[in-house]
Design an enzyme around this catalytic site. Structure first.
Site, PDB file in Angstrom:
ATOM      1  CE1 TYR A   1     -13.856  10.515  16.572  1.00 12.29           C
ATOM      2  CE2 TYR A   1     -11.782  11.084  17.637  1.00 12.29           C
ATOM      3  CZ  TYR A   1     -13.012  11.461  17.127  1.00 12.29           C
ATOM      4  OH  TYR A   1     -13.398  12.778  17.182  1.00 12.29           O
TER       5      TYR A   1
ATOM      6  CG  HIS B   1      -3.663  -0.304   7.614  1.00 12.29           C
ATOM      7  ND1 HIS B   1      -4.371  -0.867   8.654  1.00 12.29           N
ATOM      8  CD2 HIS B   1      -4.230  -0.808   6.475  1.00 12.29           C
ATOM      9  CE1 HIS B   1      -5.315  -1.675   8.175  1.00 12.29           C
ATOM     10  NE2 HIS B   1      -5.236  -1.651   6.849  1.00 12.29           N
TER      11      HIS B   1
ATOM     12  CD  GLN C   1      -2.816  -1.146   2.457  1.00 12.93           C
ATOM     13  OE1 GLN C   1      -2.855  -0.203   3.239  1.00 12.93           O
ATOM     14  NE2 GLN C   1      -3.514  -2.257   2.655  1.00 12.93           N
TER      15      GLN C   1
ATOM     16  CE1 TYR D   1     -10.619  -7.532   6.070  1.00 10.54           C
ATOM     17  CE2 TYR D   1      -8.765  -6.717   7.366  1.00 10.54           C
ATOM     18  CZ  TYR D   1      -9.750  -6.515   6.418  1.00 10.54           C
ATOM     19  OH  TYR D   1      -9.873  -5.286   5.815  1.00 10.54           O
TER      20      TYR D   1
END
Length: 380
Positions: free
Chosen positions: A262, A160, A94, A273
């Site tokens: 959060y 990420h 990523q 997953y």
């Protein structure tokens, strides 16, 4: 679209493109017309210059200056030029050359902020840079590029990173997202910047008055308990909105407030997953719940809050690119509240959403490791 490539050596390599009228297509069931403007190589983010040109980042570490000609709501690209001066990027997994945003006061200072994934001591992480855009006979380049900030710590892995940038409405501060790098617990660790929204000065230092310093947190941290934060933007009233990818379910839109937790990885409206449960957000759990969540997921990419005149019915709403959902998603914002709006099937992974100078909505297709298109959406 007919693509003609002129091969040359050096920074002035230029790609010329001619577009035809057939590239503009009304979308059945959609309240906008789609125009394919140009093909790119796995684009990641874009920002418009004051004269209507654009800077576009690509996954492998390239930044392009894109020359756009517009007439009667249609646009075509006349040329692209590579922008020199970009640091070496680690684009595995990523990783990418990521966000690009013009500095407050760009018209006079010509400063550009951008982010990307790099290799360093301990593994890999996301970094933030700033450089001055210069254009002369040598071609466009970023001069005096300086690294302003890098996530702490660097870790192994390719996921990420996050790396989104937003400036406060007064132009004094920079908000920067650091993903938790698929490591879960750093999002709750006060001594790591991973899994956090950061508030920095324009020079990349901890902003004065950040809310968690007295509780032993790193001085840059504004909010925590985040997963993979791939969009952040202020609305007209000064509220800061953020979207992030959940695990198996539970993609979120959050209203970011200073000092709040959060929840990730202790609370989520999705599951791991491997199928193991994560407690849902619930009143009294100590974690700030999302304003909107999706299950099944949309895999949110870029975030834009619309302020243009071309689509007056959507003024003040948020637009999100859907990756695995191959969609454009609208979220209705009403003060500090949010509700799901439209979700249009775009037939391709959407990485970035940007508002153009004329109020059109521009999209970058993700492309994965291949080509991705730049699209312009205009009112029918």
């Amino acid at each position: 679209m007919i693509r003609k490539t002129l091969f040359a050596i050096g920074l002035l390599t230029t790609t010329l493109l001619a577009s035809t009228a057939c590239s503009a297509q009304p979308a059945a069931g959609k309240p906008f017309k789609e125009t394919v403007v140009v093909d790119l190589d796995s684009p990641w983010a874009m920002t418009f210059l004051p004269d209507g040109r654009a800077l576009v980042t690509e996954k492998d570490g390239r930044m392009l200056m894109v020359f756009i000609a517009s007439k009667d709501r249609t646009s075509s690209v006349t040329a692209t030029m590579p922008v020199a001066g970009i640091p070496k990027i680690d684009s595995g997994g990523q990783g990418a050359l990521m966000d690009v945003v013009l500095a407050p006061g760009f018209a006079s200072n010509k400063l550009v902020y951008f982010s990307g994934s790099i290799t360093g001591e301990g593994g890999k992480g996301v970094a933030l840079w700033r450089g001055k855009l210069v254009e002369d006979s040598r071609g466009p380049r970023l001069d005096g590029v300086e690294e302003l900030f890098r996530a702490r710590p660097f870790v192994e892995g390719n996921g990420h990173y996050s790396g989104r940038i937003a400036f406060s409405p007064d132009g004094k501060y920079l908000f920067f997202t650091n993903g938790e790098r698929q490591k879960f617990t750093p999002a709750q660790d006060p001594k790591m910047t991973l899994g956090k929204v950061l508030r920095l000065t324009l020079d990349g230092k901890p902003a004065p008055g950040n809310p968690l310093v007295s509780k032993g947190f790193e001085p840059e941290i504004w909010s925590y308990g985040h997963r993979n934060l791939l969009g952040i933007a202020f609305d007209k009233a000064g509220n800061l909105w953020e979207q992030e990818m959940g695990p198996k379910g539970g993609d979120e839109v959050n209203l970011i407030k200073p000092g709040l937790n959060y929840g990730w990885p202790n609370a989520s409206n999705g599951s791991n997953y491997d199928g193991t449960d994560i407690p849902d957000h619930k009143p009294g759990d100590g974690y700030e719940p999302p304003k909107v969540f999706w299950n099944p997921v949309i895999s949110p990419g870029g975030l834009m809050i619309y302020s243009g005149a071309m689509f007056p019915q959507w003024k003040g709403d948020a637009f999100i690119g859907g990756l695995s959902s191959k969609s454009l998603v609208r979220v209705h914002l009403n003060g500090t509240n949010a509700a799901k709006g439209d979700q249009w099937d775009m037939g391709a992974r959407i990485r970035e959403v940007e508002q153009g100078p004329d109020g059109a909505i521009w999209l970058l297709e993700d492309g994965g490791d291949s080509q991705g298109r730049l699209l312009k959406l205009t009112a029918k």
